[in-house]
Design an enzyme around this catalytic site. Structure first.
Site, PDB file in Angstrom:
ATOM      1  CB  SER A  11      29.514  83.513  19.657  1.00 20.33           C
ATOM      2  OG  SER A  11      30.615  84.209  19.103  1.00 20.33           O
ATOM      3  CG  HIS A  36      31.127  81.593  23.003  1.00 15.40           C
ATOM      4  ND1 HIS A  36      31.539  80.341  23.439  1.00 15.40           N
ATOM      5  CD2 HIS A  36      31.915  81.886  21.947  1.00 15.40           C
ATOM      6  CE1 HIS A  36      32.521  79.906  22.674  1.00 15.40           C
ATOM      7  NE2 HIS A  36      32.787  80.827  21.763  1.00 15.40           N
ATOM      8  CG  ASP A  38      34.362  83.581  19.883  1.00 14.25           C
ATOM      9  OD1 ASP A  38      34.716  82.440  20.227  1.00 14.25           O
ATOM     10  OD2 ASP A  38      33.244  83.841  19.408  1.00 14.25           O
ATOM     11  CG  MET A  40      39.757  85.064  17.905  1.00 17.01           C
ATOM     12  SD  MET A  40      38.989  85.324  16.292  1.00 17.01           S
ATOM     13  CE  MET A  40      37.521  84.311  16.479  1.00 17.01           C
ATOM     14  CG  HIS A  69      36.412  79.855  22.187  1.00 14.10           C
ATOM     15  ND1 HIS A  69      35.724  79.625  21.018  1.00 14.10           N
ATOM     16  CD2 HIS A  69      37.490  79.023  22.138  1.00 14.10           C
ATOM     17  CE1 HIS A  69      36.353  78.704  20.305  1.00 14.10           C
ATOM     18  NE2 HIS A  69      37.432  78.345  20.958  1.00 14.10           N
ATOM     19  CG  MET A  71      39.829  80.453  19.507  1.00 11.03           C
ATOM     20  SD  MET A  71      38.516  80.979  18.390  1.00 11.03           S
ATOM     21  CE  MET A  71      37.622  82.074  19.476  1.00 11.03           C
ATOM     22  CG  MET A 140      36.443  74.485  17.645  1.00  6.98           C
ATOM     23  SD  MET A 140      35.459  75.877  18.227  1.00  6.98           S
ATOM     24  CE  MET A 140      35.220  76.835  16.716  1.00  6.98           C
ATOM     25  CG  ASP A 178      31.990  78.156  18.759  1.00 11.79           C
ATOM     26  OD1 ASP A 178      31.271  78.858  18.023  1.00 11.79           O
ATOM     27  OD2 ASP A 178      32.986  78.610  19.373  1.00 11.79           O
TER      28      ASP A 178
HETATM   29  C1  DX5 Z   1      34.731  80.956  15.622  1.00 11.34           C
HETATM   30  C2  DX5 Z   1      34.242  81.298  16.994  1.00 11.34           C
HETATM   31  C3  DX5 Z   1      32.785  81.204  17.112  1.00 11.34           C
HETATM   32  C4  DX5 Z   1      32.035  82.142  16.186  1.00 11.34           C
HETATM   33  C5  DX5 Z   1      30.800  81.439  15.755  1.00 11.34           C
HETATM   34  O1  DX5 Z   1      36.087  80.844  15.634  1.00 11.34           O
HETATM   35  O2  DX5 Z   1      34.809  80.443  17.968  1.00 11.34           O
HETATM   36  O3  DX5 Z   1      32.331  81.337  18.458  1.00 11.34           O
HETATM   37  O4  DX5 Z   1      31.671  83.350  16.757  1.00 11.34           O
HETATM   38  O5  DX5 Z   1      30.180  82.193  14.783  1.00 11.34           O
HETATM   39  P1  DX5 Z   1      29.059  81.553  13.854  1.00 11.34           P
HETATM   40  O6  DX5 Z   1      27.963  81.077  14.771  1.00 11.34           O
HETATM   41  O7  DX5 Z   1      28.658  82.678  12.967  1.00 11.34           O
HETATM   42  O8  DX5 Z   1      29.684  80.404  13.122  1.00 11.34           O
HETATM   43 ZN    ZN Z   2      33.904  80.537  19.964  1.00 11.83          ZN
END
Ligand code: DX5
Ligand code: ZN
Length: 226
Positions: A11, A36, A38, A40, A69, A71, A140, A178
């Site tokens: 990620s 991956h 993310d 947000m 992903h 969010m 998650m 994740d």
């Molecule tokens: C958190 C994200 C993850 C995050 C994981 O909201 O969806 O993908 O990057 O990071 P680590 O592996 O550091 O928990």
């Molecule tokens: Zn993620």
């Protein structure tokens, strides 16, 4: 399941964004199976991260699948923009989406793979009816929003339950985890039934460097998970 079948998916949330291209190239060389991304919006989760222009830039420098992903509060609104940028698949949350089946259908109509995500407080039961329509379930193992959080061990029974549902309803569906995945927690998640490990800080913030960190994660699941 053989541990060689476990996919390691970095990620980029914890990458150095000033050197993102180099770091993605490094994880690709080190054997990453996918990337991956993310996304947000500061509303669905209390943080903002990156948008489609980053996907567009990454698309030019890696052959790996870009898993997005989402969010965000309204994933449907952004799907086409990310498809145009080069996203290969989408992970969308069950939470806050009253029309999850519609969102999944739209993703598939755009020719992309669709996965459904459930937060720590959400029961695996909600997956029953959507499972036949998705290629991936993401459990998650932290509350979404930030990298570097601690793995919630209370999610292990849920991972086992989702694995059983997949065996019963949708063989071949990926089961991803994740959040807080590192050398200690990766083998636990794999033993519970996960076959896709998303890891951010354990790879990009590792003091020994990216490829050494990936080697150590792989070694951890090869040696310990049975
Ligand atoms: C958190 C994200 C993850 C995050 C994981 O909201 O969806 O993908 O990057 O990071 P680590 O592996 O550091 O928990
Ligand atoms: Zn993620």
């Amino acid at each position: 399941m053989g541990n060689d079948a476990v996919k390691l998916v970095p990620s980029i949330l914890d990458a150095d964004f000033a050197r993102l291209g180099e770091q993605v190239a490094e994880v690709e060389r080190a054997g990453a199976d996918r990337i991956h991304v993310d996304v947000m919006d500061g509303h669905f989760v209390p943080n903002i991260s990156i948008g489609a222009p980053i996907v567009q830039s990454l698309r030019r420098i890696t052959r790996l699948a870009l898993v997005t992903h989402m969010m965000v509060s309204d994933p449907d609104f952004f799907l086409e923009e990310f498809v145009d940028a080069g996203s290969d698949s989408f992970l969308v949350h069950w939470e806050g989406n009253n029309h999850l089946h519609r969102t999944v259908s739209r993703i598939k109509a755009l020719g992309k793979r669709a996965g459904v995500v459930i937060n720590p407080a959400t029961s695996a039961d909600v997956l029953e009816e959507i499972l036949p329509d998705v290629d991936q379930v993401l459990v998650m193992t932290v509350d979404p929003g930030f990298g570097g959080q601690t793995f919630l061990h209370t999610m292990l029974p849920k991972i086992r339950r989702v694995r059983q549902m997949i065996e019963r309803i949708k063989l071949g569906c990926d089961l991803a985890v994740d959040g807080g995945i590192n050398e200690e927690t990766a083998p636990l998640a794999v033993a519970a039934g996960a076959n896709v490990l998303v890891a951010g800080s354990a790879i990009f913030a590792a003091s020994e460097g990216i490829s050494a960190a990936m080697d150590r994660l792989r070694a951890a699941i090869t040696h310990k998970a049975h």
